[in-house]
Write a protein that holds these residues in place. Structure first.
Motif, PDB file in Angstrom:
ATOM      1  N   GLU A  31       0.834  -1.203   0.000  1.00  0.00           N
ATOM      2  CA  GLU A  31       0.000   0.000   0.000  1.00  0.00           C
ATOM      3  C   GLU A  31       0.869   1.254   0.000  1.00  0.00           C
ATOM      4  O   GLU A  31       0.616   2.194  -0.762  1.00  0.00           O
ATOM      5  CB  GLU A  31      -0.922  -0.007   1.209  1.00  0.00           C
ATOM      6  N   THR A  33       3.995   1.578  -1.020  1.00  0.00           N
ATOM      7  CA  THR A  33       4.726   1.687  -2.284  1.00  0.00           C
ATOM      8  C   THR A  33       3.825   2.227  -3.384  1.00  0.00           C
ATOM      9  O   THR A  33       4.189   3.170  -4.093  1.00  0.00           O
ATOM     10  CB  THR A  33       5.295   0.301  -2.687  1.00  0.00           C
ATOM     11  N   HIS A  34       2.642   1.659  -3.513  1.00  0.00           N
ATOM     12  CA  HIS A  34       1.722   2.100  -4.568  1.00  0.00           C
ATOM     13  C   HIS A  34       1.225   3.519  -4.313  1.00  0.00           C
ATOM     14  O   HIS A  34       1.067   4.305  -5.252  1.00  0.00           O
ATOM     15  CB  HIS A  34       0.554   1.119  -4.703  1.00  0.00           C
ATOM     16  N   HIS A  35       0.994   3.844  -3.062  1.00  0.00           N
ATOM     17  CA  HIS A  35       0.548   5.207  -2.722  1.00  0.00           C
ATOM     18  C   HIS A  35       1.610   6.224  -3.123  1.00  0.00           C
ATOM     19  O   HIS A  35       1.297   7.258  -3.722  1.00  0.00           O
ATOM     20  CB  HIS A  35       0.223   5.310  -1.233  1.00  0.00           C
ATOM     21  N   VAL A  37       3.955   5.951  -5.412  1.00  0.00           N
ATOM     22  CA  VAL A  37       4.036   6.020  -6.877  1.00  0.00           C
ATOM     23  C   VAL A  37       2.869   6.829  -7.438  1.00  0.00           C
ATOM     24  O   VAL A  37       3.061   7.683  -8.311  1.00  0.00           O
ATOM     25  CB  VAL A  37       4.092   4.600  -7.487  1.00  0.00           C
ATOM     26  N   HIS A  38       1.658   6.607  -6.934  1.00  0.00           N
ATOM     27  CA  HIS A  38       0.488   7.347  -7.422  1.00  0.00           C
ATOM     28  C   HIS A  38       0.556   8.826  -7.077  1.00  0.00           C
ATOM     29  O   HIS A  38      -0.034   9.657  -7.763  1.00  0.00           O
ATOM     30  CB  HIS A  38      -0.809   6.719  -6.895  1.00  0.00           C
ATOM     31  N   MET A  39       1.289   9.158  -6.024  1.00  0.00           N
ATOM     32  CA  MET A  39       1.458  10.565  -5.632  1.00  0.00           C
ATOM     33  C   MET A  39       2.640  11.208  -6.368  1.00  0.00           C
ATOM     34  O   MET A  39       2.946  12.371  -6.148  1.00  0.00           O
ATOM     35  CB  MET A  39       1.664  10.676  -4.116  1.00  0.00           C
ATOM     36  N   GLY A  40       3.297  10.458  -7.223  1.00  0.00           N
ATOM     37  CA  GLY A  40       4.435  10.984  -7.964  1.00  0.00           C
ATOM     38  C   GLY A  40       5.721  11.019  -7.157  1.00  0.00           C
ATOM     39  O   GLY A  40       6.674  11.700  -7.531  1.00  0.00           O
TER      40      GLY A  40
END
Length: 164
Positions: A31, A33-35, A37-40
């Motif tokens: 969670e 890691t993906h968060h 990445v999605h936040m740039g």
């Protein structure tokens, strides 16, 4: 006396028992890691390592559980004995649920990681189901050891002897 398990069945059982807690310790990293990445943002390197450990341990658990299921089918000695009591039937149902839940969890984790992330919420729910089954499994082992004082737990520690 109830038949004992083979050494390979015991090793597979305890390998999965070691790997499952690793899944719970590393699961939150996905969670994060993906968060990031999605936040740039760049994810924390430790979270990336944990994410990889989680994925590869999950694949290993899936392979080990399929191996365990295969051995259980090959060594049908436990299945040849009819379930005599409600406790025996409950134990069989719990083991079936454990096999099904863990193999399904590994499959969903693979799908979520490599094919379709949309299944991730079901994968998270599956982890809670496995945690509940694990709690019942440990409670049952403790019950057999401390209250019934039978050899149930010994069967998963000491392999059966083969006649030479």
């Amino acid at each position: 006396m109830t038949p004992r398990y083979s050494l390979s069945q015991i090793v597979l059982h305890w390998a999965v028992a070691v790997l499952i807690p690793i899944q719970y310790w590393t699961g939150r990293s996905i969670e994060r890691t993906h968060h990031a990445v999605h936040m740039g943002l760049s994810p924390d390197p430790w979270d990336v390592i944990q994410h990889h450990v989680h994925n590869y341990a999950g694949i290993a658990i899936g392979a080990l559980m399929v191996s365990r299921l295969s051995l259980r089918v090959i060594h049908r000695s436990a299945l040849k004995h009819p379930a005599k009591s409600p406790a025996d039937r409950l134990a069989r149902a719990m083991h079936f649920a454990f096999y099904a839940a863990i193999i399904a969890q590994a499959a969903m984790g693979f799908v979520a990681s490599y094919l379709w992330f949309g299944i991730a919420p079901v994968h998270v729910l599956g982890s809670r189901v496995i945690l509940a089954l694990l709690a019942l499994h440990i409670a049952a082992a403790a019950w057999h050891t401390f209250f019934w004082r039978d050899e149930t737990v010994d069967r998963m520690i000491f392999p059966r002897r083969t006649l030479s």
